[in-house]
Design a protein around this motif. Structure first.
Motif, mmCIF file in Angstrom:
data_model
loop_
_atom_site.group_PDB
_atom_site.id
_atom_site.type_symbol
_atom_site.label_atom_id
_atom_site.label_comp_id
_atom_site.label_asym_id
_atom_site.label_seq_id
_atom_site.Cartn_x
_atom_site.Cartn_y
_atom_site.Cartn_z
ATOM 1 N N MET A 1 0.838 -1.193 0.000
ATOM 2 C CA MET A 1 0.000 0.000 0.000
ATOM 3 C C MET A 1 0.878 1.249 0.000
ATOM 4 O O MET A 1 2.026 1.225 0.443
ATOM 5 C CB MET A 1 -0.887 0.035 1.257
ATOM 6 C CG MET A 1 -1.774 -1.178 1.458
ATOM 7 S SD MET A 1 -3.178 -1.213 0.320
ATOM 8 C CE MET A 1 -4.127 0.186 0.912
ATOM 9 N N ILE A 2 0.330 2.369 -0.500
ATOM 10 C CA ILE A 2 0.967 3.676 -0.362
ATOM 11 C C ILE A 2 0.530 4.225 0.991
ATOM 12 O O ILE A 2 -0.654 4.520 1.199
ATOM 13 C CB ILE A 2 0.539 4.629 -1.492
ATOM 14 C CG1 ILE A 2 0.867 4.009 -2.861
ATOM 15 C CG2 ILE A 2 1.226 5.983 -1.335
ATOM 16 C CD1 ILE A 2 0.306 4.781 -4.032
ATOM 17 N N GLN A 3 1.432 4.323 1.930
ATOM 18 C CA GLN A 3 1.059 4.656 3.305
ATOM 19 C C GLN A 3 0.376 6.013 3.414
ATOM 20 O O GLN A 3 -0.565 6.188 4.190
ATOM 21 C CB GLN A 3 2.302 4.626 4.206
ATOM 22 C CG GLN A 3 2.875 3.226 4.404
ATOM 23 C CD GLN A 3 3.988 3.214 5.435
ATOM 24 O OE1 GLN A 3 4.169 4.174 6.208
ATOM 25 N NE2 GLN A 3 4.747 2.129 5.457
ATOM 26 N N GLU A 4 0.845 6.979 2.643
ATOM 27 C CA GLU A 4 0.297 8.329 2.783
ATOM 28 C C GLU A 4 -1.131 8.462 2.270
ATOM 29 O O GLU A 4 -1.885 9.350 2.704
ATOM 30 C CB GLU A 4 1.196 9.335 2.043
ATOM 31 C CG GLU A 4 2.523 9.611 2.722
ATOM 32 C CD GLU A 4 3.495 8.436 2.565
ATOM 33 O OE1 GLU A 4 4.488 8.415 3.311
ATOM 34 O OE2 GLU A 4 3.256 7.546 1.711
ATOM 35 N N THR A 5 -1.525 7.596 1.363
ATOM 36 C CA THR A 5 -2.869 7.719 0.785
ATOM 37 C C THR A 5 -3.760 6.502 1.056
ATOM 38 O O THR A 5 -4.939 6.533 0.748
ATOM 39 C CB THR A 5 -2.777 7.901 -0.737
ATOM 40 O OG1 THR A 5 -2.200 6.726 -1.325
ATOM 41 C CG2 THR A 5 -1.939 9.128 -1.080
ATOM 42 N N ALA A 6 -3.152 5.428 1.629
ATOM 43 C CA ALA A 6 -3.872 4.172 1.888
ATOM 44 C C ALA A 6 -4.428 3.556 0.609
ATOM 45 O O ALA A 6 -5.408 2.820 0.633
ATOM 46 C CB ALA A 6 -4.991 4.391 2.903
ATOM 47 N N GLU A 7 -3.796 3.876 -0.512
ATOM 48 C CA GLU A 7 -4.210 3.308 -1.789
ATOM 49 C C GLU A 7 -3.324 2.107 -2.136
ATOM 50 O O GLU A 7 -2.158 2.056 -1.765
ATOM 51 C CB GLU A 7 -4.084 4.352 -2.902
ATOM 52 C CG GLU A 7 -5.028 5.525 -2.752
ATOM 53 C CD GLU A 7 -4.791 6.567 -3.845
ATOM 54 O OE1 GLU A 7 -5.781 7.109 -4.351
ATOM 55 O OE2 GLU A 7 -3.611 6.831 -4.165
ATOM 56 N N PRO A 8 -3.872 1.146 -2.876
ATOM 57 C CA PRO A 8 -3.052 0.008 -3.307
ATOM 58 C C PRO A 8 -1.907 0.470 -4.197
ATOM 59 O O PRO A 8 -2.067 1.372 -5.021
ATOM 60 C CB PRO A 8 -4.037 -0.862 -4.100
ATOM 61 C CG PRO A 8 -5.392 -0.434 -3.653
ATOM 62 C CD PRO A 8 -5.278 1.022 -3.313
#
Length: 264
Positions: A146-153
């Motif tokens: 995941m992209i931690q800053e956006t919580a996107e896959p």
């Protein structure tokens, strides 16, 4: 002759206790068996649109340094997606770094020089564990970057899943896990798995195949023990290579090769 008979009787007793959670038995049941593998993938991923095309059990993959791993099940589907299914009864064999390593080797072995990275196949590493190794009482744990800053896959299409073998609810997944723990094919829920287990437990040819596998495993274990004995005696340096060959019951050529390896 008497010893061979005793081994055979012990093998039959051991065979009756085998479950799909025992990786040697599972490997035989799933060997080249597309339908059984497809059933497990469908239930674990909760989707029915994946068509498995090829299945290999005890499949070896090497890294660039020559270190190899043996995957319990290695399968591909009609779209080229790759699946590695591992049975792990011991918690330490299903650690996060092991999952990462398996995933990385799958990537390394499905690309060729000049391939574009965007053509990397989607991969799934699936651990079916005896216990709830992640400890949150879930039937399946899905691990994706995941992209931690956006919580996107992140979208790299490398998936790791842990199937909790202690989860036995009245769901398709729970019924599957019960089947993996079952020793009696008549008590299994999924006919495909029951028929395959029954073949190796009750059919004359299937039983012979399993007994031969167990005999080969005994021979391999005996050989490994004799090699280890010879290596220890070579390290000790007190005996001649001829005596080491006699005591370890290896050939003199084999002992000489072990001695050469020690000195390289």
């Amino acid at each position: 002759m008497e010893q061979a008979k005793q081994f055979h009787e012990k093998d039959l007793e051991r065979l009756r206790k085998f479950r799909l959670m025992d990786d040697d038995f599972m490997s035989k049941c799933f060997e080249n068996h597309v339908e059984c593998t497809e059933l497990v993938v469908h239930i674990v991923l909760n989707r029915n649109d994946l068509k498995i095309k090829q299945v290999h059990t005890q499949h070896q993959i090497k890294n660039l340094q020559g270190r190899s791993i043996t995957m319990d099940i290695y399968a591909t589907d009609e779209h080229g997606k790759q699946y590695n299914i591992e049975i792990q009864r011991v918690d330490r064999g299903a650690g996060a770094k092991r999952a990462r390593y398996n995933s990385s080797l799958m990537d390394a072995n499905i690309t060729s020089p000049g391939d574009h990275y965007e053509k990397l196949a989607e991969t799934y590493v699936i651990f079916i564990t005896e216990n709830d190794v992640l400890g949150h009482n879930q039937g399946v744990y899905h691990i994706d970057r995941m992209i931690q800053e956006t919580a996107e896959p992140f979208g790299d299409e490398a998936h790791i899943l842990y199937v909790n073998g202690a989860y036995q609810a009245d769901t398709p997944l729970g019924l599957l896990i019960r089947d993996f723990h079952c020793t009696n094919p008549d008590e299994m829920n999924y006919r495909l798995l029951a028929d395959r287990a029954r073949y190796f437990k009750e059919d004359e040819k299937g039983v012979a195949t399993m007994c031969k596998m167990m005999e080969d495993m005994r021979k391999e274990a005996d050989l490994e023990a004799r090699i280890s004995m010879a290596q220890n005696m070579i390290q000790d340096g007190k005996l001649s290579l001829e005596d080491i060959a006699k005591y370890s019951q290896l050939s003199l050529e084999e002992v000489k090769e072990l001695a050469m390896r020690k000195n390289t």
